[in-house]
Design an enzyme around this catalytic site. Structure first.
Site, mmCIF file in Angstrom:
data_model
loop_
_atom_site.group_PDB
_atom_site.id
_atom_site.type_symbol
_atom_site.label_atom_id
_atom_site.label_comp_id
_atom_site.label_asym_id
_atom_site.label_seq_id
_atom_site.Cartn_x
_atom_site.Cartn_y
_atom_site.Cartn_z
ATOM 1 N N CYS A 177 -33.762 -6.512 3.112
ATOM 2 C CA CYS A 177 -32.373 -6.325 3.975
ATOM 3 C C CYS A 177 -32.490 -5.600 5.224
ATOM 4 C CB CYS A 177 -31.538 -5.890 3.129
ATOM 5 S SG CYS A 177 -29.685 -6.087 3.616
ATOM 6 N N HIS A 189 -31.471 -8.920 -1.811
ATOM 7 C CA HIS A 189 -31.903 -7.433 -2.430
ATOM 8 C C HIS A 189 -32.683 -7.795 -3.911
ATOM 9 C CE1 HIS A 189 -30.159 -4.296 -0.150
ATOM 10 N NE2 HIS A 189 -29.460 -5.142 0.378
ATOM 11 N N GLU A 198 -34.270 -5.780 -5.726
ATOM 12 C CA GLU A 198 -34.347 -4.771 -6.617
ATOM 13 C C GLU A 198 -32.886 -4.953 -7.398
ATOM 14 O OE1 GLU A 198 -31.873 -3.365 -2.872
ATOM 15 O OE2 GLU A 198 -33.669 -4.848 -3.450
#
Length: 260
Positions: A124, A225, A227
């Site tokens: 990002c 993202h 994660e």
């Protein structure tokens, strides 16, 4: 030997944490998204949280891979943006305020990683900063259209079915994900002109850049993202840890040859 993967974060005032004693409110704390460490560990790496304190080149020299994480916008002065910045707003007390100190430190990490060939994943903001550090520019603000990039759903999420990233054949993400991938999306800026040596290897159907990679280096930036993916496997961490492991193994071979 498991590779050491450095993960960047930010610095905040301790007073941002509820119920902090007035005696300690002005003290700084390191803040990191735990999900990055979870992703690295699940892929077989050892996560290492990177503060702003040590020399960036020295840090990179001791690590096998780097993740430059998400957060606030990159300061527009770094790439010629026009957004107004209030210099009185302290990023230690405002989660979304521009943070020139963070920009400078992570930029130095990126330069050191690229120069040394250390595997790097930008996520990002980290993806956008990678582009800026290498001389690229950003789109200051994306107007929302049929494909939503600044989504309102909460993390974690696999993303809206309409947010499909298509990858260039032969690129790292194409090898990792296949031809396309539905991803989450929480951004209002995007890569515009790619930086030196970078090529765009992933876009949504509206043309927004979602993935970049650096020629002849194990360096990838993703706009989503990984994660915070909810249910899908997230193999980009496997790619990073594998690249870091191979780099470590190569260095050990060279060390042994030098000692022979």
């Amino acid at each position: 030997m498991k590779p050491l993967i450095g993960i960047t974060g930010r610095q905040l005032a301790l007073g941002m944490v509820a119920n902090t004693s007035e005696r300690f409110r002005e003290q700084r704390i390191g803040s990191y998204f735990s999900a990055f460490a979870d992703g690295v560990a699940a892929a077989g790496g050892i996560p290492v949280l990177i503060p702003f304190a040590a020399d960036a080149a020295d840090v990179v020299a001791r690590l096998d891979g780097i993740v430059v994480t998400g957060g606030q916008d990159v300061h527009p002065a770094r790439w010629g943006g026009l957004a107004a910045v209030d210099p009185t707003v302290d990023p230690r007390w405002d989660h979304d305020a521009h943070d020139a100190e963070r920009d400078a430190y992570e930029a130095a990490l990126i330069v050191a990683a690229v120069d040394s060939g250390t595997p790097l994943l930008g996520v990002c903001r980290g993806h956008q900063l990678l582009n800026v550090v290498l001389g690229g520019t950003l789109i200051e603000h994306l107007d929302e259209g049929p494909i939503v990039h600044s989504a309102s759903y909460a993390a974690p999420s696999d993303g809206d079915p309409g947010h499909v990233v298509e990858f260039a054949e032969g690129s790292v993400p194409h090898v990792v994900y296949g031809a396309r991938r539905v991803t989450n999306s929480w951004h209002h800026q995007a890569v515009d002109r790619p930086g030196n040596g970078l090529r765009v290897v992933g876009r949504t159907p509206d043309g927004v850049v979602e993935c970049i990679e650096l020629a002849d280096r194990p360096v990838v930036g993703v706009q989503w993202h990984p994660e915070w993916t909810a249910t899908q496997p997230e193999p980009i961490f496997d790619w990073l840890v594998d690249a870091a492991s191979r780099r470590t193994a190569d260095e050990l071979v060279l060390d042994r040859k030098a000692m022979a």
